[in-house]
Design a protein around this motif. Structure first.
Motif, PDB file in Angstrom:
ATOM      1  N   LYS A  16      13.252   1.733   2.508  1.00 24.37           N
ATOM      2  CA  LYS A  16      14.226   1.096   1.608  1.00 24.37           C
ATOM      3  C   LYS A  16      14.172   1.701   0.223  1.00 24.37           C
ATOM      4  O   LYS A  16      15.167   1.774  -0.481  1.00 24.37           O
ATOM      5  N   GLN A  68       1.722 -13.635  10.720  1.00 23.60           N
ATOM      6  CA  GLN A  68       1.184 -12.672   9.771  1.00 23.60           C
ATOM      7  C   GLN A  68       2.232 -11.621   9.368  1.00 23.60           C
ATOM      8  O   GLN A  68       2.470 -11.353   8.193  1.00 23.60           O
ATOM      9  N   LEU A  69       2.827 -11.073  10.410  1.00 21.86           N
ATOM     10  CA  LEU A  69       3.803 -10.005  10.167  1.00 21.86           C
ATOM     11  C   LEU A  69       5.042 -10.514   9.441  1.00 21.86           C
ATOM     12  O   LEU A  69       5.592  -9.849   8.570  1.00 21.86           O
ATOM     13  N   GLU A 118       4.608 -10.573   5.795  1.00 24.88           N
ATOM     14  CA  GLU A 118       4.674  -9.219   5.240  1.00 24.88           C
ATOM     15  C   GLU A 118       6.126  -8.714   5.151  1.00 24.88           C
ATOM     16  O   GLU A 118       6.541  -8.153   4.151  1.00 24.88           O
ATOM     17  N   TYR A 119       6.886  -8.975   6.222  1.00 25.19           N
ATOM     18  CA  TYR A 119       8.303  -8.569   6.197  1.00 25.19           C
ATOM     19  C   TYR A 119       9.078  -9.322   5.137  1.00 25.19           C
ATOM     20  O   TYR A 119       9.944  -8.780   4.457  1.00 25.19           O
ATOM     21  N   MET A 155       8.153  -2.149  16.988  1.00 27.76           N
ATOM     22  CA  MET A 155       6.836  -2.678  17.328  1.00 27.76           C
ATOM     23  C   MET A 155       6.625  -2.726  18.834  1.00 27.76           C
ATOM     24  O   MET A 155       5.513  -2.576  19.321  1.00 27.76           O
ATOM     25  N   SER A 161      -4.118  -5.413  10.847  1.00 36.34           N
ATOM     26  CA  SER A 161      -3.565  -5.285  12.204  1.00 36.34           C
ATOM     27  C   SER A 161      -2.562  -4.126  12.225  1.00 36.34           C
ATOM     28  O   SER A 161      -1.978  -3.790  11.196  1.00 36.34           O
ATOM     29  N   ASP A 162      -2.394  -3.559  13.443  1.00 36.25           N
ATOM     30  CA  ASP A 162      -1.496  -2.404  13.573  1.00 36.25           C
ATOM     31  C   ASP A 162      -0.074  -2.710  13.085  1.00 36.25           C
ATOM     32  O   ASP A 162       0.586  -1.901  12.450  1.00 36.25           O
ATOM     33  N   GLY A 163       0.417  -3.927  13.412  1.00 40.94           N
ATOM     34  CA  GLY A 163       1.804  -4.304  13.083  1.00 40.94           C
ATOM     35  C   GLY A 163       2.120  -4.241  11.605  1.00 40.94           C
ATOM     36  O   GLY A 163       3.262  -4.042  11.206  1.00 40.94           O
ATOM     37  N   MET A 164       1.065  -4.404  10.774  1.00 45.50           N
ATOM     38  CA  MET A 164       1.266  -4.410   9.333  1.00 45.50           C
ATOM     39  C   MET A 164       1.855  -3.105   8.810  1.00 45.50           C
ATOM     40  O   MET A 164       2.419  -3.055   7.742  1.00 45.50           O
ATOM     41  N   GLN A 172      -4.237  -6.146  18.376  1.00 45.65           N
ATOM     42  CA  GLN A 172      -4.241  -5.090  17.362  1.00 45.65           C
ATOM     43  C   GLN A 172      -3.017  -5.177  16.448  1.00 45.65           C
ATOM     44  O   GLN A 172      -3.078  -4.960  15.253  1.00 45.65           O
ATOM     45  N   ILE A 173      -1.856  -5.469  17.042  1.00 48.66           N
ATOM     46  CA  ILE A 173      -0.614  -5.507  16.248  1.00 48.66           C
ATOM     47  C   ILE A 173      -0.630  -6.655  15.256  1.00 48.66           C
ATOM     48  O   ILE A 173      -0.173  -6.531  14.127  1.00 48.66           O
ATOM     49  N   GLY A 174      -1.205  -7.754  15.677  1.00 49.27           N
ATOM     50  CA  GLY A 174      -1.243  -8.885  14.758  1.00 49.27           C
ATOM     51  C   GLY A 174      -0.299  -9.981  15.182  1.00 49.27           C
ATOM     52  O   GLY A 174       0.584  -9.764  16.014  1.00 49.27           O
ATOM     53  N   GLN A 177       9.002   0.190   6.530  1.00 53.60           N
ATOM     54  CA  GLN A 177      10.345  -0.294   6.213  1.00 53.60           C
ATOM     55  C   GLN A 177      10.587  -0.288   4.700  1.00 53.60           C
ATOM     56  O   GLN A 177      11.625   0.144   4.207  1.00 53.60           O
ATOM     57  N   ARG A 178       9.563  -0.741   3.962  1.00 55.53           N
ATOM     58  CA  ARG A 178       9.698  -0.810   2.517  1.00 55.53           C
ATOM     59  C   ARG A 178       9.869   0.590   1.923  1.00 55.53           C
ATOM     60  O   ARG A 178      10.736   0.824   1.085  1.00 55.53           O
ATOM     61  N   GLU A 194      14.105  -7.950  11.826  1.00 56.82           N
ATOM     62  CA  GLU A 194      15.392  -7.387  12.216  1.00 56.82           C
ATOM     63  C   GLU A 194      15.213  -6.720  13.565  1.00 56.82           C
ATOM     64  O   GLU A 194      14.104  -6.348  13.957  1.00 56.82           O
ATOM     65  N   TYR A 224       4.293  -1.475   9.985  1.00 54.61           N
ATOM     66  CA  TYR A 224       5.758  -1.383  10.049  1.00 54.61           C
ATOM     67  C   TYR A 224       6.476  -1.946   8.831  1.00 54.61           C
ATOM     68  O   TYR A 224       7.421  -1.322   8.342  1.00 54.61           O
ATOM     69  N   PRO A 225       6.071  -3.100   8.315  1.00 52.06           N
ATOM     70  CA  PRO A 225       6.721  -3.547   7.081  1.00 52.06           C
ATOM     71  C   PRO A 225       6.594  -2.522   5.962  1.00 52.06           C
ATOM     72  O   PRO A 225       7.533  -2.322   5.197  1.00 52.06           O
ATOM     73  N   ASN A 248       9.335  -7.746   1.940  1.00 50.72           N
ATOM     74  CA  ASN A 248      10.352  -6.691   1.821  1.00 50.72           C
ATOM     75  C   ASN A 248      11.712  -7.262   1.459  1.00 50.72           C
ATOM     76  O   ASN A 248      12.451  -6.698   0.665  1.00 50.72           O
ATOM     77  N   ARG A 249      12.045  -8.384   2.107  1.00 44.32           N
ATOM     78  CA  ARG A 249      13.347  -8.998   1.812  1.00 44.32           C
ATOM     79  C   ARG A 249      13.405  -9.454   0.369  1.00 44.32           C
ATOM     80  O   ARG A 249      14.415  -9.263  -0.296  1.00 44.32           O
ATOM     81  N   LEU A 278      13.259  -3.465  13.910  1.00 38.95           N
ATOM     82  CA  LEU A 278      11.822  -3.555  13.672  1.00 38.95           C
ATOM     83  C   LEU A 278      11.088  -4.067  14.897  1.00 38.95           C
ATOM     84  O   LEU A 278      10.015  -3.594  15.251  1.00 38.95           O
TER      85      LEU A 278
END
Lengths: 112, 888
Positions: free
Chosen positions: A57, B63-64, B67-68, B29, A44-47, B57-59, A53-54, B22, A49-50, B71-72, B25
């Motif tokens: 970082k 799910q997101l 994934e975030y 989006m 998905s498109d949103g993926m 499309q974004i999801g 971000q990574r 956050e 962004y993480p 990162n944390r 973010l």
């Protein structure tokens, strides 16, 4: 179809390579990725962004808010010096991996 | 109807329940969603459909979020961040940062604080080092707690005199009959310690010789470089010399076993010692055996105190018990002696460590001596100066409370506990005092030469700065100061209530009373110091200029060299030295002002017939004329009748009073048996009292006799002639008379001035400390003045617009503090009066206190205070009111 796991592993070199040719913002970046993969993405498109971000970082890319001509706020991403270096190692890794795969896959067409 | 914005808000809500998102973010989006939406619309989709596809499309949020979350975790997986130890407050670094920021922002206040504290710390460190040096005297001797000097108290009716020296037969007696006394030894200072030493054909005069019992080396710790302390000085013709002499006479070789020609005798060197350290009260370092004296009659005299006597008691022996035992056992000797009749002899043990500081009440104390009162005063002054500096810190810190109040409020609202705030302010105090300590160290290094010139006799070695003990003491002092100066502001500032701060007003003015009290204390101290200094100098001036009862101007004095037993024709010498110049000359045993001898004497045919210790002054018939002495009754010696010397004497007025005669005339013709030779002499005249000892001492009864063998020095009165010319002629004559001998001469007035060295030293130090105390106090005042004028800027502006003159405003600003400074100055007076009276009590001849030292000190303090404040006051008064009022 490219699987999620493989995609996750390859986004880093892909994004870094895209940004290497100039700064860009999220929506455009993801469009380019889609174009490159020819729509075979289970993602998905949103993926994106993480991942951005990574990378930020990890100091491989940096970002900056810019107001576009239409008055829209966009976050532009730019590769850093560390990012360029990381890309070089990344490319070397991928190339040796591809070489290895090519070597073992050479007889495969014969079996087909 | 489809509303994009509403839908987006709804869509965003879906993310809110996941904490991994956050704000930035979600905004990222949202932009993406809008771009995608716009794209899809362009491609011809309806609004609703375009939005649905864009969201898909974004999801999904779930799910997101996963994934975030990665990162944390990524951040957490890294090295754990540094955490301060548990003993450190959590905000430790923040406190340091706040303190440093404060130091930087308020350079002026910080400078005042640091400078004031640094000067205070440097001062008190100097005083500490000086005092601890004075207290260290004679403590380097091994087992010094068991070593005592045996003093003698002689009581004769109501009169009692204490001596630092003792009767010669005591030490042998102690050795014989006292098992508690491990060792006993005497010292004998004869012939002023100077000896003639020959090296080849060259002749040198060396100082520092003293006769001793060899046991002295097992009592006092002398460091033998060569030879053995136990068998040195066993035979009469031996000597123990210090290294300085060994290096001079036997360079590059061992002195031990060599002979040294001393006073024309070949003496065997049986030991070489290191010169005793500076903190030894005994300065003699060349030792001759007591046996070299032969066996004179006075070595057996139980009534003549003549020798410092040292004992080392056995471990565990009780000094008091030994004292009373000495009294018991020695009683038999006094009972036998006719000269001891009617008198009490009491021997007492004075601890070695007390000899240097506590011998001022003892006659014939030899070597160096210190003044415990001065030490006490200096210690107090050091503390006071430190106190003044601490007060500056407290005053400036509380004065700034208004500015710090907001910070305290914010910290408290954010949850700071009071103890944490106290910690913060204490660490600020620490930082300031630590800086002050470093600056103080620098000041001490720079100020060391000045300090050394002020304290003659005490050299602060540079090495003291590397001594870890010094630094430790300094650190202790610094923490004491930080605690003292920091704790009040810390408790005060941390008690500020956030509510009252943010409501406005409440500028901590209630505390100004405390500040003013502290200013009073500072100026009270400064003014006390200043009054004390002036009075010390007054007394010094008084002593230096008090009429001594004889003329001291242009008197050239020198010692005539003499071998033991050699007779000198004094009349001839006087002639030789004075003939060519037409000046007057006189011979005497002592230099007037420097003291006199004392011996047993008694009245014949009057009183109780008992012997008494009386001072004896030996002089020739010309002496009264040369020194311009005055008679109270009778006459001086007749120069034409040399036989008078054998049967006549003079006494002073004090002796008349002591003998109970009502007028001086009554004394004429009375007969006295005088001590030295036990001869009966009749009084032919009474001399007006003169100060044969320094003005620090009372004029005691005195007998004056002509006794040629006792003479030692010649006085030439240069009043008439041209001094440089006369001096050249005298030197010439000396070379003819005593070829090869050094000509040591001095002028009486200069020599007498040296008698008051201790007072002069005290005066010099007092001046320095007064100046510094006043300086620090004014620094504080400067800070407070600048602070209050700053606080009153608006008030001043309003006053000016309403027509106040600049002068009026300056007066207004200065008046307030001047009031408190004056209060302080006045408060200082009674206390200072009390202490300075105590100090003056020590002097039998002293100034009468007058009002002007007090007035001058008060005026000085006021003047300095006003000068300090006037700069700020004028600046504030001249400022344009527009600038201060514009913002309201």
């Amino acid at each position: 179809m490219i699987t999620k796991a493989l995609m996750a592993a390859s986004t880093k070199p892909i994004i870094l390579t895209i940004l290497k040719s100039g700064e860009d913002y999220g929506y455009n970046i993801i469009q380019r990725v889609k174009e490159l993969s020819g729509g075979t993405l289970d993602w998905s498109d949103g993926m994106l962004y993480p991942v951005l971000q990574r990378l930020e970082k990890e100091n491989l890319i940096s970002s900056q808010w810019i107001v576009s001509d239409e008055g829209r706020h966009r976050k532009y991403y730019k590769i850093t010096v560390a990012g360029r270096k990381a890309l070089v190692t990344e490319m070397a890794q991928w190339q040796s991996m591809i070489k290895a795969l090519n070597l073992i896959w050479e007889p495969m067409p014969e079996t087909e | 109807m489809f509303d994009l914005e509403k839908e987006i808000i709804e869509w965003k809500k879906g993310f809110n329940k996941y904490e991994s998102f956050e704000d930035g973010l979600i905004a990222d989006m949202e932009l993406h969603l809008r771009d995608a939406f716009a794209q899809l619309r362009q491609e011809g989709l309806g609004a609703e459909e375009a939005f649905r596809q864009a969201v898909a499309q974004i999801g999904t949020a779930e799910q997101l979020a996963t994934e975030y979350g990665k990162n944390r975790e990524l951040a957490l997986d890294r090295r754990t961040p540094w955490r301060p130890g548990r003993f450190m407050p959590a905000l430790f670094w923040n406190y340091i940062k706040a303190a440093l920021r404060k130091l930087r922002r308020q350079k002026g206040y910080s400078l005042i604080n640091v400078l004031g504290l640094a000067v205070g710390i440097a001062c008190s460190m100097f005083i500490f080092l000086y005092v601890s040096y004075e207290l260290s005297f004679d403590r380097y001797h091994k087992d010094y707690q068991r070593i005592f000097r045996v003093g003698l108290e002689m009581q004769d009716g109501a009169v009692s005199s204490k001596y630092a020296i003792n009767v010669p037969p005591l030490a042998p007696k102690l050795r014989e009959s006292f098992p508690e006394v491990e060792k006993a030894a005497r010292l004998c200072f004869l012939d002023d310690g100077r000896r003639r030493v020959k090296k080849g054909e060259e002749i040198f005069y060396e100082e520092g010789f003293v006769y001793v019992d060899p046991e002295i080396f097992s009592i006092l710790s002398y460091d033998f470089i060569e030879g053995n302390p136990t068998n040195a000085l066993k035979s009469p013709r031996t000597v123990v010399i210090p290294r300085r002499l060994a290096e001079k006479y036997f360079p590059h070789e061992h002195a031990l076993g060599k002979t040294l020609n001393i006073n024309n005798q070949d003496i065997l060197v049986t030991g070489v010692v290191k010169t005793p350290p500076a903190n030894s009260h005994l300065i003699n370092d060349a030792f001759l055996p007591m046996t070299a004296l032969g066996n004179p009659r006075w070595l057996e005299d139980w009534t003549w105190p003549g020798m410092p006597t040292f004992v080392k008691l056995a471990a565990g022996a009780d000094a008091l018990a030994v004292e009373s035992k000495i009294r018991r056992i020695c009683a038999s000797h006094y009972n036998k002696d006719p000269k001891a009749q009617g008198k009490l002899f009491h021997h007492f043990l004075q601890p070695l460590a007390a000899v240097y500081l506590h011998s001022s009440d003892l006659e014939y104390n030899s070597g160096l001596s210190g003044n415990p009162t001065n030490l006490f005063v200096f210690s107090a002054v050091g503390l006071f100066i430190l106190l003044i500096a601490c007060i500056n810190f407290i005053n400036l810190a509380t004065a700034q409370a208004a500015q710090r109040a907001k910070e305290v409020g914010v910290r408290k609202v954010a949850g700071a506990a009071r103890s944490e705030l106290i910690g913060q302010f204490m660490s600020e105090a620490w930082l300031t005092t630590l800086q002050a300590m470093l600056l103080a160290l620098g000041l001490m290094i720079v100020g060391r030469p000045l300090f050394n010139t002020l304290t003659t006799g005490f050299e602060l070695p540079f090495a003291v700065f590397w001594d870890p003990r010094t630094l430790l003491v300094m650190l202790a002092l610094t923490s004491a100061v930080a605690g003292l100066a920091g704790s009040y502001p810390a408790f005060y500032l941390s008690a500020i209530k956030p509510a009252s701060v943010f409501k406005g007003g409440g500028h901590g003015s209630t505390r100004s009373r405390l500040r003013k009290t502290l200013v009073i204390v500072q100026f009270a101290i400064s003014v006390s110091l200043s009054i004390g200094t002036i009075i010390i100098f007054q007394q010094l001036h008084f002593m230096q200029n008090k009429s001594l009862g004889f003329q001291k101007g242009q008197k050239l004095i020198f010692q005539i060299p003499r071998e033991r037993g050699q007779t000198i024709d004094w009349e001839m010498l006087k002639n030789i030295f004075s003939r060519r110049l037409g000046i007057r000359a006189t011979a005497s045993a002592y230099v007037p002002g420097w003291g006199a001898g004392s011996h047993q004497a008694r009245l014949l045919g009057e009183g109780d017939g008992n012997y008494r210790m009386m001072f004896d002054f030996f002089f020739d018939a010309d002496f009264p004329e040369v020194y311009g002495m005055k008679l109270a009754a009778g006459r001086f010696f007749n120069r034409e009748m040399p036989t008078e010397a054998a049967n006549a004497c003079l006494i002073n007025e004090a002796a008349v009073t002591a003998s109970g005669w009502s007028t001086a005339q009554d004394a004429i013709g009375k007969r006295i048996e005088t001590g030295l030779r036990g001869k009966v002499k009749s009084v032919i005249g009474v001399v007006k009292n003169f100060h044969y000892r320094g003005v620090q001492f009372r004029v005691e009864p005195l007998i004056m006799e002509i006794d040629e063998p006792m003479f030692g020095c010649l006085t030439l009165d240069l009043q008439a002639g041209n001094i440089p010319q006369a001096l050249a002629a005298i030197k010439d004559t000396w070379r003819q008379q005593f070829p090869g001998r050094p000509f040591d001469y001095f002028f009486l007035d200069a020599a007498l001035a040296e008698l008051y060295e201790a007072e002069e030293k005290a005066g010099r130090l007092a001046t320095l400390f007064t100046a510094l105390g006043l300086f620090i106090a004014c620094l504080g005042l400067l800070g407070l003045a600048s602070f209050t004028t700053q606080q009153r800027t608006k008030e001043i502006g309003i006053r000016k617009t309403l027509g106040a003159s600049a002068a009026g405003i300056v007066a207004l600003l200065i008046k307030d503090f001047s009031k408190w400074v004056s209060f302080g100055a006045l408060a200082a007076c009674p206390l200072t009066l009390f202490f300075i009276r105590q100090w003056l009590q020590e002097f039998p001849y002293r100034i009468t206190l007058s009002w002007w030292p007090f007035a001058i000190s008060i005026l000085l303090a006021l003047l300095v205070a006003v000068l300090t404040m006037i700069f700020h006051a004028i600046r504030a008064a001249r400022a344009n009111p527009v600038d201060s009022l514009r913002y309201e």
